[in-house]
Scaffold this active site. Sequence first.
Site, PDB file in Angstrom:
ATOM      1  N   GLY A   1      -4.573  47.491  75.172  1.00 54.80           N
ATOM      2  CA  GLY A   1      -3.703  48.459  74.491  1.00 54.80           C
ATOM      3  C   GLY A   1      -4.502  49.677  74.057  1.00 54.80           C
TER       4      GLY A   1
ATOM      5  N   ARG B   1      -3.867  46.469  81.623  1.00 54.92           N
ATOM      6  CA  ARG B   1      -4.078  45.033  81.386  1.00 54.92           C
ATOM      7  C   ARG B   1      -4.213  44.455  82.782  1.00 54.92           C
ATOM      8  NH1 ARG B   1      -3.486  44.255  76.018  1.00 54.92           N
ATOM      9  NH2 ARG B   1      -1.894  45.424  74.909  1.00 54.92           N
TER      10      ARG B   1
ATOM     11  N   ASP C   1      -9.821  41.828  72.177  1.00 56.83           N
ATOM     12  CA  ASP C   1     -10.411  40.536  72.575  1.00 56.83           C
ATOM     13  C   ASP C   1     -10.294  40.267  74.077  1.00 56.83           C
ATOM     14  OD1 ASP C   1      -7.642  40.147  72.186  1.00 56.83           O
ATOM     15  OD2 ASP C   1      -7.927  37.995  71.963  1.00 56.83           O
TER      16      ASP C   1
ATOM     17  N   THR D   1      -8.634  48.714  69.114  1.00 55.79           N
ATOM     18  CA  THR D   1      -7.307  48.092  69.098  1.00 55.79           C
ATOM     19  C   THR D   1      -6.657  48.407  67.757  1.00 55.79           C
ATOM     20  OG1 THR D   1      -6.094  46.005  68.904  1.00 55.79           O
ATOM     21  CG2 THR D   1      -8.426  45.889  68.422  1.00 55.79           C
TER      22      THR D   1
ATOM     23  N   ASP E   1      -4.774  46.491  66.239  1.00 50.12           N
ATOM     24  CA  ASP E   1      -4.510  45.240  65.514  1.00 50.12           C
ATOM     25  C   ASP E   1      -5.551  44.888  64.443  1.00 50.12           C
ATOM     26  OD1 ASP E   1      -2.345  45.031  67.135  1.00 50.12           O
ATOM     27  OD2 ASP E   1      -2.938  43.178  68.135  1.00 50.12           O
TER      28      ASP E   1
ATOM     29  N   ASP F   1      -8.017  42.969  64.661  1.00 49.70           N
ATOM     30  CA  ASP F   1      -8.167  41.510  64.642  1.00 49.70           C
ATOM     31  C   ASP F   1      -9.491  41.035  65.260  1.00 49.70           C
ATOM     32  OD1 ASP F   1      -7.533  42.326  67.193  1.00 49.70           O
ATOM     33  OD2 ASP F   1      -6.085  40.742  67.586  1.00 49.70           O
TER      34      ASP F   1
ATOM     35  N   ARG G   1      -0.353  41.261  67.329  1.00 47.54           N
ATOM     36  CA  ARG G   1       0.032  40.098  68.144  1.00 47.54           C
ATOM     37  C   ARG G   1      -0.283  38.762  67.475  1.00 47.54           C
ATOM     38  NH1 ARG G   1      -0.874  40.577  74.300  1.00 47.54           N
ATOM     39  NH2 ARG G   1      -2.159  42.250  73.495  1.00 47.54           N
TER      40      ARG G   1
HETATM   41  O1  F6P Z   1      -2.914  46.692  71.447  1.00 48.86           O
HETATM   42  C1  F6P Z   1      -2.471  45.639  70.665  1.00 48.86           C
HETATM   43  C2  F6P Z   1      -1.007  45.560  70.781  1.00 48.86           C
HETATM   44  O2  F6P Z   1      -0.445  46.786  70.411  1.00 48.86           O
HETATM   45  C3  F6P Z   1      -0.368  44.414  70.011  1.00 48.86           C
HETATM   46  O3  F6P Z   1      -0.186  44.737  68.662  1.00 48.86           O
HETATM   47  C4  F6P Z   1       0.895  44.191  70.763  1.00 48.86           C
HETATM   48  O4  F6P Z   1       1.332  42.869  70.633  1.00 48.86           O
HETATM   49  C5  F6P Z   1       0.489  44.448  72.184  1.00 48.86           C
HETATM   50  O5  F6P Z   1      -0.613  45.311  72.127  1.00 48.86           O
HETATM   51  C6  F6P Z   1       1.553  45.063  73.057  1.00 48.86           C
HETATM   52  O6  F6P Z   1       1.028  45.230  74.326  1.00 48.86           O
HETATM   53  P1  F6P Z   1       1.770  45.927  75.544  1.00 48.86           P
HETATM   54  O7  F6P Z   1       1.772  47.400  75.271  1.00 48.86           O
HETATM   55  O8  F6P Z   1       0.936  45.579  76.732  1.00 48.86           O
HETATM   56  O9  F6P Z   1       3.144  45.371  75.580  1.00 48.86           O
END
Ligand code: F6P
Length: 319
Positions: free
Chosen positions: A11, A72, A103, A126, A128, A130, A172
């Site tokens: 992300g 991703r 991560d 990120t 998050d 986390d 997440r």
């Molecule tokens: O980058 C982290 C995050 O924003 C999380 O908080 C969220 O669950 C996830 O990515 C969403 O990912 P995507 O944009 O691939 O749906």
Amino acid sequence: MKRIAVFTSGGDAPGMNAHIRAVERVGEKRGLEVIGIIGGYSGMIAGHFEVLDRIRTANIIDRGGTVLKTSRCEEFLYPQGREAAARELKAHGIDGVIACGGDGTFRGAHALCLEHHIPIVGTPGTIDNDLSGTDYTIGYDTAVNTATEAIDKIRDTADSHGRLFFIEVMGRHAGFIAMDVGIASGAEFIAVPETITDVEVLYQRVLAQGLDKRTIVIVGEGDELGGATMLSNLINERYGLEARVAILGHIQRGGSPTVRDRVLGSRLGAAAVDALLEGHTDVMVGDMAGAITHVSLEQTWTFRKPVPPVIVELSSLLV
Ligand code: F6P
């Protein structure tokens, strides 16, 4: 070490551009050639590499997203994908890599290090927050400010109508965003994955606030009961309460980075270049209590960083 590469992955997070700029500038100062890999691990596998210079990294410090793009990448989960990536890195004469992400990015980087002995330093990027080994991640500060600004607007309409709102924020597996924006927006209840969400306690809070009054419930998307829609449905089925749901979603990932994220991104960019030059590999550079830290990549996801207990306690004192 003569040529290093930098990429962003997973992300995107505001502050990644400040980070890329810092890697290029500090790399150049240290006599290195800096290459940008376009599109995260997918770009690494496909050989999408480009030389970075001061001009390419000018005027990006204030921009959200990542000029190097991101992905991703499913293929990188498998040894064949990593082998293809390693081949490209070697073909382009890359002596060291800086991987900015979360991560998932670090799991990939760790495997690449082990299997192909390519020096890699990770940087926490990120929203998050986390990752263990750093107090804050690049992008977190902007995300909580963006979310709080949005919630302030929802509060106006919630207050005018005297409505109950369930507002879902990202995170997440972690409740950092939910906790901080819950406190910052004066929420009546905060549901996070780190604590058990008790629907009866939530209902009592709503009653105590007054059924005709504005009530804001912040829900971290990773809460064990599910997101805001799930909680709203539960409270409706059990107690007959009607509520509105707002899922803030990807708005939290965009926008111009705050000063904190620009400075953190820059600082960790400089630290990552120096870490590579000092021979560190398979580590993440972080910032803990104002000092640069190096922790093994594996540690960043195996040790779960707790939401500070004082913050959890504060949140319950304020409602
Ligand atoms: O980058 C982290 C995050 O924003 C999380 O908080 C969220 O669950 C996830 O990515 C969403 O990912 P995507 O944009 O691939 O749906």
